[in-house]
Write a protein that holds these residues in place. Structure first.
Motif, mmCIF file in Angstrom:
data_model
loop_
_atom_site.group_PDB
_atom_site.id
_atom_site.type_symbol
_atom_site.label_atom_id
_atom_site.label_comp_id
_atom_site.label_asym_id
_atom_site.label_seq_id
_atom_site.Cartn_x
_atom_site.Cartn_y
_atom_site.Cartn_z
ATOM 1 N N TYR A 42 0.811 -1.216 0.000
ATOM 2 C CA TYR A 42 0.000 0.000 0.000
ATOM 3 C C TYR A 42 0.851 1.276 0.000
ATOM 4 O O TYR A 42 0.355 2.349 -0.330
ATOM 5 C CB TYR A 42 -0.973 -0.020 1.179
ATOM 6 C CG TYR A 42 -2.418 -0.170 0.744
ATOM 7 C CD1 TYR A 42 -2.779 -1.104 -0.225
ATOM 8 C CD2 TYR A 42 -3.416 0.620 1.279
ATOM 9 C CE1 TYR A 42 -4.096 -1.244 -0.635
ATOM 10 C CE2 TYR A 42 -4.745 0.494 0.880
ATOM 11 C CZ TYR A 42 -5.074 -0.440 -0.082
ATOM 12 O OH TYR A 42 -6.372 -0.561 -0.504
ATOM 13 N N SER A 74 0.803 3.035 -3.325
ATOM 14 C CA SER A 74 -0.376 3.745 -3.815
ATOM 15 C C SER A 74 0.049 5.112 -4.343
ATOM 16 O O SER A 74 1.122 5.627 -3.987
ATOM 17 C CB SER A 74 -1.410 3.914 -2.696
ATOM 18 O OG SER A 74 -1.910 2.649 -2.289
ATOM 19 N N ASN A 107 0.834 5.457 1.332
ATOM 20 C CA ASN A 107 -0.095 4.628 2.093
ATOM 21 C C ASN A 107 -1.251 5.476 2.631
ATOM 22 O O ASN A 107 -1.049 6.327 3.495
ATOM 23 C CB ASN A 107 0.645 3.956 3.246
ATOM 24 C CG ASN A 107 -0.235 2.988 4.024
ATOM 25 O OD1 ASN A 107 -1.429 2.863 3.761
ATOM 26 N ND2 ASN A 107 0.364 2.293 4.965
ATOM 27 N N HIS A 121 1.241 -2.155 5.179
ATOM 28 C CA HIS A 121 -0.014 -2.780 4.783
ATOM 29 C C HIS A 121 0.177 -3.410 3.412
ATOM 30 O O HIS A 121 0.575 -2.738 2.457
ATOM 31 C CB HIS A 121 -1.125 -1.730 4.740
ATOM 32 C CG HIS A 121 -2.472 -2.278 4.394
ATOM 33 N ND1 HIS A 121 -3.374 -2.691 5.349
ATOM 34 C CD2 HIS A 121 -3.082 -2.469 3.198
ATOM 35 C CE1 HIS A 121 -4.488 -3.109 4.759
ATOM 36 N NE2 HIS A 121 -4.330 -2.994 3.455
ATOM 37 N N GLU A 143 -1.629 -6.208 0.414
ATOM 38 C CA GLU A 143 -2.868 -6.840 -0.052
ATOM 39 C C GLU A 143 -2.550 -7.759 -1.223
ATOM 40 O O GLU A 143 -1.561 -7.576 -1.929
ATOM 41 C CB GLU A 143 -3.881 -5.780 -0.482
ATOM 42 C CG GLU A 143 -4.108 -4.696 0.552
ATOM 43 C CD GLU A 143 -5.576 -4.364 0.757
ATOM 44 O OE1 GLU A 143 -6.427 -4.984 0.112
ATOM 45 O OE2 GLU A 143 -5.856 -3.456 1.560
ATOM 46 N N ASP A 184 -5.417 -9.315 3.295
ATOM 47 C CA ASP A 184 -4.522 -8.213 3.628
ATOM 48 C C ASP A 184 -3.839 -8.475 4.956
ATOM 49 O O ASP A 184 -4.240 -9.359 5.726
ATOM 50 C CB ASP A 184 -5.227 -6.847 3.580
ATOM 51 C CG ASP A 184 -6.173 -6.586 4.742
ATOM 52 O OD1 ASP A 184 -6.018 -7.184 5.818
ATOM 53 O OD2 ASP A 184 -7.085 -5.765 4.574
ATOM 54 N N SER A 201 -1.829 -5.987 7.959
ATOM 55 C CA SER A 201 -1.373 -4.682 8.452
ATOM 56 C C SER A 201 -0.601 -4.869 9.748
ATOM 57 O O SER A 201 -0.843 -5.819 10.497
ATOM 58 C CB SER A 201 -2.567 -3.757 8.730
ATOM 59 O OG SER A 201 -3.323 -3.503 7.574
ATOM 60 N N TRP A 211 -13.977 0.208 0.747
ATOM 61 C CA TRP A 211 -12.848 -0.677 0.417
ATOM 62 C C TRP A 211 -13.394 -1.908 -0.313
ATOM 63 O O TRP A 211 -13.640 -2.933 0.297
ATOM 64 C CB TRP A 211 -12.132 -1.068 1.711
ATOM 65 C CG TRP A 211 -10.917 -1.944 1.574
ATOM 66 C CD1 TRP A 211 -9.617 -1.548 1.474
ATOM 67 C CD2 TRP A 211 -10.889 -3.381 1.576
ATOM 68 N NE1 TRP A 211 -8.787 -2.648 1.402
ATOM 69 C CE2 TRP A 211 -9.557 -3.783 1.460
ATOM 70 C CE3 TRP A 211 -11.880 -4.361 1.659
ATOM 71 C CZ2 TRP A 211 -9.160 -5.122 1.428
ATOM 72 C CZ3 TRP A 211 -11.495 -5.700 1.610
ATOM 73 C CH2 TRP A 211 -10.145 -6.068 1.505
ATOM 74 N N GLY A 246 -6.084 4.713 -2.158
ATOM 75 C CA GLY A 246 -5.112 3.646 -2.334
ATOM 76 C C GLY A 246 -5.725 2.514 -3.121
ATOM 77 O O GLY A 246 -6.908 2.547 -3.478
#
Length: 340
Positions: free
Chosen positions: A120, A123, A127, A138, A140, A170, A172, A195, A237
């Motif tokens: 992330y 992004s 993040n 993080h 995914e 994911d 985190s 999300w 993101g």
């Protein structure tokens, strides 16, 4: 960059070592043919305990399990288990096995990466979770779920169903829920984050954003006060993954149709700016049910986040492509606050 060690537990940074710190693991099961939909969710903390959740909708009926269980404070590589629910990293950044041996249902599921992991931090604006006390990182990934699921109660007791469907996960590591919330607040039903995990035959799309992009936080930490981000940086993101690789989306927005309670989602529509600057519109179709995450800090009686996980079909307007997945969203502040 995401590294192999990031699929395991992380050491709290010095500035957070005395706060509530932990790794949060999330993985979805969305199998329309088997009529089984669920979220597996773990929070592995530095306080000597972890939370283990298995939240499912089986043949339209919610059957959920949650347990707070002793856990070593030391970072380790698992497997992590409370005796019934076990999460094991088979191959870092690629393959996971999750088993559950409960009284009402059980499963043995393998999750294999359909596409590579997305960090992330990559992004377009960095993040987007960094505003929410995320000291760590993080990642995914679009996954492929296979395995067996046994129903141990209800009218279909004894059924053993084979699962074979797309999935999402994911991971985190953060100081999630370390801050104390406001002393008092009421119910206000503020649309907070969206999300979606949009799973399609040849690609996987994920987006994180806020329904109100002019606001950094619409959360219980500040009651109902809207806190300006102090920046024109967009809070966005997510990624698109396919056989060609993984790229960050350029932007997104979302609309949700809520039921009369102001919290239950009936439908979503998304506008997503793809990596090549083209725009697609994604709409939900049939809803298969939903669950809500068991989000707590150190106080088990206080609800810290109303984060909902509804399961939907998807269609892309421009191409007619169809798929399915999860439309996570939150409503702030959490209500009811006290769950006793």
């Amino acid at each position: 960059m995401v590294e192999v060690v990031d699929d395991f537990r992380h050491v709290a940074p010095a500035e957070a070592e005395n706060e509530l710190w932990g790794d949060t693991l999330w993985i979805s099961v969305v199998d329309r043919e088997a009529n089984i939909f669920g979220i597996i969710h773990l929070h592995l903390t530095n306080k000597g305990w972890g939370r283990f959740e298995s939240l499912f909708v089986i043949d339209g009926v919610q059957q959920q399990y949650g347990n707070k269980y002793p856990l070593t404070k030391d970072t380790d590589q698992g497997p992590w288990s409370d005796g019934l629910l076990t999460y094991e990293v088979i191959k870092p950044l690629d393959e996971i096995r999750v088993q559950f041996n409960g009284p009402r249902y059980g499963f043995d599921l393998n999750f294999k990466g359909r596409f590579p992991v997305f960090d992330y931090a990559d992004s377009v604006y960095g993040n987007p979770l960094s505003h929410a006390n995320y000291y760590g990182g993080h990642l995914e990934q679009g996954m492929h779920c296979t395995g067996s699921f046994e129903i141990r109660g209800g009218p279909n007791k004894g059924d053993v169903r084979k699962l074979d469907s797309w999935s999402h996960r994911d991971h985190s590591w953060s100081t999630r829920f370390a801050d104390e919330p406001a002393w008092d607040y009421g119910q206000h039903n503020i649309q907070s984050h969206y999300w979606p995990s949009i799973q399609l035959p040849d690609k996987h799309i994920n987006v994180f954003g806020l329904f109100r992009e002019d606001v950094l936080k619409l959360t219980f930490e500040h009651g109902t006060e809207a806190v300006d981000s102090g920046s024109d940086k967009q809070i966005i993101g997510g990624f698109v993954a396919s056989a060609d690789g993984v790229e960050a989306v350029r932007g997104a927005s979302a609309k949700v149709l809520l039921e009369d309670d102001g919290r239950t989602a009936a439908a979503f529509s998304y506008e997503i700016i793809m990596p090549d600057e083209s725009i697609i519109h994604v709409n939900t179709g049939r809803k298969y049910g939903q669950v809500k995450l068991w989000d707590r800090g150190e106080n088990d009686l206080e609800n810290r986040l109303d984060c909902y996980e509804p399961f939907f079909d998807f269609e892309i307007e421009e191409t007619g492509e169809q798929g399915y997945g999860v439309c996570e969203y939150s409503i702030a502040p959490p209500w009811p606050r006290w769950l006793v």
